[in-house]
Design an enzyme around this catalytic site. Structure first.
Site, PDB file in Angstrom:
ATOM      1  N   ALA A  15       0.821  -1.218   0.000  1.00 46.28           N
ATOM      2  CA  ALA A  15       0.000   0.000   0.000  1.00 46.28           C
ATOM      3  C   ALA A  15       0.849   1.260   0.000  1.00 46.28           C
ATOM      4  CB  ALA A  15      -0.938  -0.017   1.208  1.00 46.28           C
ATOM      5  N   ALA A  16       1.598   1.483   1.088  1.00 45.38           N
ATOM      6  CA  ALA A  16       2.286   2.765   1.258  1.00 45.38           C
ATOM      7  C   ALA A  16       3.374   2.986   0.224  1.00 45.38           C
ATOM      8  CB  ALA A  16       2.868   2.845   2.664  1.00 45.38           C
ATOM      9  N   CYS A  47      -5.685  -7.147   2.658  1.00 45.68           N
ATOM     10  CA  CYS A  47      -6.931  -7.172   3.424  1.00 45.68           C
ATOM     11  C   CYS A  47      -7.917  -8.191   2.859  1.00 45.68           C
ATOM     12  CB  CYS A  47      -7.576  -5.787   3.442  1.00 45.68           C
ATOM     13  SG  CYS A  47      -6.617  -4.555   4.364  1.00 45.68           S
ATOM     14  N   GLY A 118       6.991  -2.448   6.039  1.00 48.00           N
ATOM     15  CA  GLY A 118       5.817  -3.113   6.595  1.00 48.00           C
ATOM     16  C   GLY A 118       6.033  -3.710   7.969  1.00 48.00           C
TER      17      GLY A 118
END
Length: 564
Positions: A15-16, A47, A118
């Site tokens: 994600a980031a 997710c 992460g």
């Protein structure tokens, strides 16, 4: 195309990191952007992994958000998967890499470096924890292993009762397994307050999940069959174990590079995601973040904040390294997090935003109050309205909303999203009662649950609704008056409570003494409020037990209240 000589390297995607890279490219077409990830995928929907295990998301490809080829074709960003960064040399502004497939090493220089490494699943040093049949779920390869094991299993033990634990319980049950959740604390979902978690615990049990609360894992054993020995001395036989005990930041690169870390082991960053090194940024699960409600630093493994951090870091890199223009419109800053989160299990939705009561107490915040309410998800006359159980926390001096928790089968996330935005804007319970929300009978009510929460809290702050504390019920000398009907009262009531139905209260007002405080209770709080207004205006000292018998029945096992 003429390339800019400046190189931005990003360690980690998902994600980031992936968001940071894509945003940076949109801001700078000429610089070199490279992503390194030690896994086989650069950007995937972690997710969605529990639902892939449960066969709701059948195709693994659906979990792939972006591929290396897409990054190359669409963004002109290089991606190197299965490439591990083993060292950061801050003096030379270089990183040392190892190709996992060939074991070859090389070095790459950078002008700006982003750490998006992460977090790893917690695997404590418990005897037998590395036995076959014990899994974590963080990556697509993890989900493959679990899906393979499910086919030969009938029993599953999940260690940990957080969001992932609940989602895995639902999906393994869907696959036909009998599931036991083992949780060290005496409640599931530690982000909730205990009395709110009670609703979820009962729902899980109603759907066949066995809960072993207040016990941890002492050891794992494999003697023909896998088993879990608990700290309570029990043995649980199982075919597979899912470790869902939380995550810890993967900050070893930062630690070895001498970057400042926080108390929780994450990388300490400023509000532009910059680390203690002016040329290194950190985003996502590896970074510690500020709690905007209760204060202090903590870890927040949430996709929304991770994506925002990636965008903020990209703008900061542009300002500092590439453009150096001090463009104030892009000088975005990370405000921190308020922990807004949602999950579902067996059709029940659980959502939270802001601080829980436990968090407020831990933070030493005392000037707060709480209310409970149990409204319908939409107008009661429209079919299939479902109750939403809400707890709202607010500042007693200013009315500022501090946090909310909601549980129900319908309309839960929408209400928490509204309250989340009120918290973000520094809003109060008065803002909640005045919120103008869309209404049609199938979606809500003219007085939406959000409005009702604000009205109840605002009524308290105005002095129209004094509140009793459920925690003091065991020891109070007050007269408890139950204003429900006689039939409701006889089906169950607070021991010692006197039954005076609301409809006859005015006629029986002489039965009550003005020399003794009165605590009022009804089904969910509405009739008790009406009774409160009657008695206050007749000179009685009155308090309301918020949320009525619905709240009482959830608090009984948590506060050891009496039953009648």
């Amino acid at each position: 195309m003429n390339r800019d000589s400046r190189r931005i390297l990003i360690i980690g995607g998902v994600a980031a990191g992936a968001t940071c890279a894509a945003r940076l490219r949109r801001l700078c077409e000429r610089c070199t952007i490279v992503i390194f990830d030690r896994g086989p995928y650069v950007s995937f929907a972690n997710c969605g992994l529990p639902y892939h295990v449960g066969n709701i998301i059948v195709s693994e490809e659906k979990l792939l958000v972006a591929t290396p080829q897409l990054f190359k074709d669409r963004f002109n960003i290089e991606v190197h998967t299965e490439t591990e960064v083993v060292r950061v040399d801050r003096d030379k502004k270089e990183i040392e890499l190892r190709d996992i497939r060939t074991n070859e090493t090389r070095r790459e220089s950078y002008d700006g470096l982003v750490l998006s490494t992460g977090a790893n699943a917690v695997r404590p040093q418990i005897p037998g924890i590395n036995l076959p049949g014990i899994f974590v779920l963080r990556t697509i390869p993890d989900s493959r292993k679990i899906r393979s094991a499910v086919g030969n299993a009938s029993l599953a033990a999940i260690v940990g009762g957080g969001f992932i634990g609940l989602e895995m319980a639902e999906n393994l049950t869907r696959r036909g397994l009998s599931v036991t959740i083992i949780q060290r604390s005496d409640q599931i979902l530690s982000s909730l307050d205990p009395e709110m978690a009670f609703f979820v615990e009962k729902h899980l049990q109603a759907n066949g999940v066995t809960l072993r609360l207040g016990t941890g894992v002492e050891s794992f054993h494999l003697d023909g069959r896998l088993s879990v020995k608990t700290t309570s001395g029990d043995t649980i036989d199982t075919d597979m174990v899912i470790l869902a005990m939380g995550v810890q930041p993967e900050s070893s690169l930062a630690r070895n590079a001498g970057l400042s870390l926080g108390d929780h082991g994450g990388i300490r960053v400023d509000d532009r995601m910059q680390t203690s090194d002016p040329y290194i940024w950190a985003v996502g699960d590896v970074a510690e973040v500020k709690d905007v409600v209760a204060g202090g630093w903590h870890l927040a493994s949430l996709a929304g904040p991770a994506n925002r951090q990636g965008r903020i870091a990209a703008a900061a890199i542009l300002d500092k390294i590439i453009a150096k223009t001090r463009n104030e419109t892009r000088a975005v800053r990370f405000r921190g997090v308020q922990g807004t989160a949602v999950c579902s299990a067996f059709g029940l939705t659980v959502a939270i935003t802001g601080a829980s009561e436990k968090t407020l107490k831990r933070s030493g915040i005392k000037n707060y109050e709480k209310i409970y309410l149990h409204p319908g998800s939409h107008a009661s006359y429209f079919p299939d309205a479902k109750p939403i159980h809400i707890k709202l926390l607010f500042d007693t001096d200013t009315g500022r909303v501090l946090g909310a928790q909601a549980i129900g089968e319908s309309g839960v996330a929408r209400r928490i999203d509204i309250i989340s935005m009120v918290i973000q804007m520094g809003g109060t319970v008065y803002d909640l009662e005045e919120s103008e929300l869309c209404y049609a009978p199938q979606f809500g009510a003219a007085k939406d649950p959000v409005n009702l929460a604000g009205m109840i809290a605002a009524n308290h702050l105005r002095g129209d609704l004094p509140l009793a504390k459920w925690e003091e019920l065991k020891d109070t000398q007050a007269q408890i008056v139950d204003v429900r009907s006689k039939a409701e009262y006889e089906r169950g009531h607070i021991p010692g409570a006197k039954n005076i139905p609301l409809e006859g209260l005015r006629d029986r007002i002489g039965d009550l003494s003005k020399g003794k405080e009165i605590w009022l209770v009804c089904g969910v709080g509405q009739r008790a409020y009406y009774a409160t207004r009657i008695l206050l205006q007749n000179g009685f000292s009155v308090k309301d037990l918020s949320g009525g018998m619905q709240t009482y029945n959830t608090l009984k096992p948590k506060l050891n209240l009496k039953t009648s």
